[in-house]
Design a protein around this motif. Structure first.
Motif, PDB file in Angstrom:
ATOM      1  N   PHE A 161      51.825  28.029  43.985  1.00 31.75           N
ATOM      2  CA  PHE A 161      51.769  28.308  42.556  1.00 31.75           C
ATOM      3  C   PHE A 161      53.186  28.435  41.998  1.00 31.75           C
ATOM      4  N   ARG A 162      53.349  28.050  40.750  1.00 33.31           N
ATOM      5  CA  ARG A 162      54.656  28.208  40.096  1.00 33.31           C
ATOM      6  C   ARG A 162      54.908  29.664  39.706  1.00 33.31           C
ATOM      7  N   ASN A 163      53.823  30.419  39.485  1.00 34.02           N
ATOM      8  CA  ASN A 163      53.941  31.819  39.102  1.00 34.02           C
ATOM      9  C   ASN A 163      52.963  32.654  39.926  1.00 34.02           C
ATOM     10  N   GLU A 164      53.225  33.939  40.027  1.00 31.75           N
ATOM     11  CA  GLU A 164      52.332  34.825  40.757  1.00 31.75           C
ATOM     12  C   GLU A 164      50.968  34.907  40.069  1.00 31.75           C
ATOM     13  N   ILE A 165      49.935  35.131  40.881  1.00 28.48           N
ATOM     14  CA  ILE A 165      48.576  35.316  40.383  1.00 28.48           C
ATOM     15  C   ILE A 165      48.272  36.809  40.461  1.00 28.48           C
ATOM     16  N   ASN A 166      48.162  37.430  39.308  1.00 34.30           N
ATOM     17  CA  ASN A 166      47.932  38.875  39.248  1.00 34.30           C
ATOM     18  C   ASN A 166      46.502  39.244  38.900  1.00 34.30           C
ATOM     19  N   GLY A 167      45.743  38.293  38.393  1.00 31.87           N
ATOM     20  CA  GLY A 167      44.358  38.555  38.038  1.00 31.87           C
ATOM     21  C   GLY A 167      43.638  37.262  37.732  1.00 31.87           C
ATOM     22  N   ASP A 303      42.231  41.908  44.867  1.00 29.53           N
ATOM     23  CA  ASP A 303      40.777  41.988  44.999  1.00 29.53           C
ATOM     24  C   ASP A 303      40.063  41.462  43.766  1.00 29.53           C
ATOM     25  N   SER A 304      40.632  41.664  42.582  1.00 31.49           N
ATOM     26  CA  SER A 304      39.974  41.196  41.362  1.00 31.49           C
ATOM     27  C   SER A 304      39.814  39.684  41.364  1.00 31.49           C
ATOM     28  N   VAL A 305      40.784  38.985  41.956  1.00 33.21           N
ATOM     29  CA  VAL A 305      40.695  37.527  42.052  1.00 33.21           C
ATOM     30  C   VAL A 305      39.639  37.130  43.074  1.00 33.21           C
ATOM     31  N   TRP A 306      39.626  37.816  44.213  1.00 35.09           N
ATOM     32  CA  TRP A 306      38.600  37.527  45.214  1.00 35.09           C
ATOM     33  C   TRP A 306      37.197  37.739  44.630  1.00 35.09           C
ATOM     34  N   ASP A 307      37.026  38.815  43.851  1.00 36.72           N
ATOM     35  CA  ASP A 307      35.718  39.082  43.257  1.00 36.72           C
ATOM     36  C   ASP A 307      35.313  37.964  42.300  1.00 36.72           C
ATOM     37  N   ALA A 308      36.256  37.495  41.502  1.00 36.94           N
ATOM     38  CA  ALA A 308      35.969  36.408  40.558  1.00 36.94           C
ATOM     39  C   ALA A 308      35.667  35.111  41.303  1.00 36.94           C
ATOM     40  N   MET A 309      36.407  34.870  42.362  1.00 41.01           N
ATOM     41  CA  MET A 309      36.142  33.689  43.181  1.00 41.01           C
ATOM     42  C   MET A 309      34.752  33.751  43.792  1.00 41.01           C
ATOM     43  N   GLY A 310      34.345  34.936  44.249  1.00 42.40           N
ATOM     44  CA  GLY A 310      33.022  35.084  44.836  1.00 42.40           C
ATOM     45  C   GLY A 310      31.917  34.799  43.839  1.00 42.40           C
ATOM     46  N   ALA A 311      32.061  35.309  42.630  1.00 39.12           N
ATOM     47  CA  ALA A 311      31.049  35.061  41.600  1.00 39.12           C
ATOM     48  C   ALA A 311      30.982  33.581  41.251  1.00 39.12           C
ATOM     49  N   ALA A 312      32.145  32.947  41.116  1.00 36.03           N
ATOM     50  CA  ALA A 312      32.176  31.521  40.780  1.00 36.03           C
ATOM     51  C   ALA A 312      31.608  30.685  41.919  1.00 36.03           C
ATOM     52  N   ALA A 313      31.883  31.083  43.161  1.00 33.70           N
ATOM     53  CA  ALA A 313      31.361  30.352  44.317  1.00 33.70           C
ATOM     54  C   ALA A 313      29.844  30.412  44.362  1.00 33.70           C
ATOM     55  N   SER A 314      29.273  31.587  44.108  1.00 30.17           N
ATOM     56  CA  SER A 314      27.813  31.727  44.135  1.00 30.17           C
ATOM     57  C   SER A 314      27.160  30.838  43.082  1.00 30.17           C
ATOM     58  N   GLU A 315      27.719  30.827  41.880  1.00 33.00           N
ATOM     59  CA  GLU A 315      27.177  29.969  40.829  1.00 33.00           C
ATOM     60  C   GLU A 315      27.248  28.500  41.224  1.00 33.00           C
ATOM     61  N   THR A 316      28.367  28.117  41.822  1.00 27.20           N
ATOM     62  CA  THR A 316      28.559  26.717  42.209  1.00 27.20           C
ATOM     63  C   THR A 316      27.586  26.309  43.299  1.00 27.20           C
ATOM     64  N   LEU A 317      27.448  27.134  44.321  1.00 25.00           N
ATOM     65  CA  LEU A 317      26.578  26.790  45.441  1.00 25.00           C
ATOM     66  C   LEU A 317      25.114  26.745  45.030  1.00 25.00           C
ATOM     67  N   ASN A 318      24.735  27.550  44.066  1.00 21.77           N
ATOM     68  CA  ASN A 318      23.325  27.610  43.663  1.00 21.77           C
ATOM     69  C   ASN A 318      22.930  26.522  42.671  1.00 21.77           C
ATOM     70  N   GLN A 319      23.899  25.871  42.047  1.00 24.85           N
ATOM     71  CA  GLN A 319      23.556  24.926  40.985  1.00 24.85           C
ATOM     72  C   GLN A 319      22.874  23.657  41.503  1.00 24.85           C
ATOM     73  N   TYR A 320      22.999  23.380  42.794  1.00 20.68           N
ATOM     74  CA  TYR A 320      22.424  22.146  43.350  1.00 20.68           C
ATOM     75  C   TYR A 320      21.109  22.378  44.093  1.00 20.68           C
ATOM     76  N   ARG A 321      20.561  23.577  44.007  1.00 17.04           N
ATOM     77  CA  ARG A 321      19.393  23.900  44.819  1.00 17.04           C
ATOM     78  C   ARG A 321      18.135  23.157  44.388  1.00 17.04           C
ATOM     79  N   SER A 322      18.165  22.495  43.248  1.00 17.84           N
ATOM     80  CA  SER A 322      17.009  21.683  42.855  1.00 17.84           C
ATOM     81  C   SER A 322      16.845  20.467  43.756  1.00 17.84           C
ATOM     82  N   ASP A 323      17.921  20.092  44.452  1.00 14.83           N
ATOM     83  CA  ASP A 323      17.834  19.015  45.433  1.00 14.83           C
ATOM     84  C   ASP A 323      17.329  19.622  46.749  1.00 14.83           C
ATOM     85  N   ASP A 324      16.182  19.162  47.221  1.00 17.01           N
ATOM     86  CA  ASP A 324      15.539  19.781  48.379  1.00 17.01           C
ATOM     87  C   ASP A 324      16.398  19.710  49.635  1.00 17.01           C
ATOM     88  N   LEU A 325      17.033  18.569  49.869  1.00 18.34           N
ATOM     89  CA  LEU A 325      17.835  18.437  51.072  1.00 18.34           C
ATOM     90  C   LEU A 325      19.063  19.343  51.001  1.00 18.34           C
TER      91      LEU A 325
END
Length: 360
Positions: A161-167, A303-325
């Protein structure tokens, strides 16, 4: 979906016919040459090594009766064109990261990495003993491929990153290179996500076309030269905790081979998987020390970034569940990961904590 029939009647199938001279197998006194295309620029540390290792092992194990000629990205087709090149018959096999091909089917992400997914050992457990290989083959049947794991980078770094990630707010509008479902998750956090082949990342970062990038880990990143551009390096990432690489052969080509040659490809891929993982892990520690000695600031996300990443990951992984395979692969992966993690945390994880405490 019968992808193989579709390809024969589609425009892509027509282009494959036009390229038939490229696809024609080479025979000479019982010998055959297969063309391997890759998603990697020639010489990219670790990943191109894995492609070359698999090719050389196939050639050696077959005593030259099955020779593999490796084409780096751009030498025959572009990095992201290898999937269609092999399904259409323009090339015989590819080596790459299957999460580049989530546009063909989102289930392919699981055979590289998904955010908050499996470590390298957990991936191997699932793939070889928990049904993962069978799902890889089901996807292959749809698209006319015979696929195997053939490399692993281990846990990948959070990136440069060019700058620090604080949140989490620091990702808003950030132009960042990250492929796969991890990239989709980062996009949900407000980043402008770019999917670039590895050979193009340095120039994009140097020119300012992107503000930051993940690549692999200290050794491969040092070889790529990112420390020449930016000094903020986050060593733990959410997106690829154990990224698998794949070797996929055109299924018709694979089925034409003798059982011995088929087994050689399968065995060479498995050997490459373990060899490549050890290659990355063996080199990362010393490379990290060199980066730090050169002035790179090694950081961890709050931790605030990890928490946001976790929420975004869950949304992403669940969006394709309409595909049975996809849903079936996801649930199989998750069950295997939970089963493996329970033991690994209490055995190897606890041992490492105590070793570091006792030995310092």
């Amino acid at each position: 979906m019968d992808r193989r029939s579709f390809l024969k009647t589609s425009a892509l199938g027509g282009s494959a016919a036009a390229a038939s001279t490229l696809a024609a197998p080479a025979y000479a006194q019982g010998r055959r040459t297969l063309t391997m295309v890759t998603t990697w620029g020639r010489g990219l540390a670790g990943v191109f090594d894995a492609a070359q290792r698999a090719a050389d092992t196939i050639t050696t194990m077959s005593d030259g009766s099955l020779t593999v000629e490796v084409k780096a990205a751009g030498e025959l087709v572009g990095a992201f064109e290898v999937f269609d090149a092999v399904t259409s018959g323009q090339a015989d096999m590819y080596h790459g990261a299957d999460y580049y091909f989530v546009g063909q089917h989102p289930g392919y992400a699981f055979f590289t990495a998904v955010p908050f997914g499996m470590t390298a050992q957990e991936l191997a457990n699932w793939y070889y003993h928990g049904g993962g290989a069978g799902y890889h083959d089901q996807l292959g049947e749809i698209f006319g491929l015979k696929s195997f794991l053939a490399g692993n980078t281990g846990a990948q770094a959070g990136g440069w990153f060019r700058n620090e990630i604080n949140g989490p707010e620091d990702f808003q509008g950030l132009k960042f290179r990250m492929p796969g479902l991890g990239g989709e998750a980062l996009g949900r956090m407000g980043a402008s996500v770019q999917n670039l082949p590895g050979s193009e990342v340095y120039q994009a970062l140097a020119s300012g076309a992107i503000d930051g990038t993940e690549w692999i880990g200290p050794w491969a990143d040092e070889k790529a030269g990112f420390q020449e551009i930016t000094q903020y390096y986050y060593t733990a990432g959410f997106h690829e905790p154990g990224a698998g690489l794949s070797l996929a052969t055109n299924r018709d080509v694979f089925e034409e081979l003798s059982p011995a040659h088929q087994k050689i490809i399968e065995t060479a891929a498995a050997e490459c998987h373990q060899w490549n993982l050890a290659q990355f892990l063996n080199n990362n520690g010393a490379a990290l020390q060199r980066l730090q000695a050169g002035g790179v600031q090694v950081l961890e996300f709050p931790d605030s970034v990890w928490d946001a990443m976790g929420a975004a990951a869950s949304e992403t992984l669940n969006q394709y569940r309409s595909d049975d395979l996809y849903a079936e692969i996801h649930d199989s992966m998750k069950a295997s990961m939970q089963a493996s993690s329970g033991w690994l945390t209490r055995s190897e994880g606890q041992y490492r904590q105590q070793r570091d405490r006792v030995l310092g």
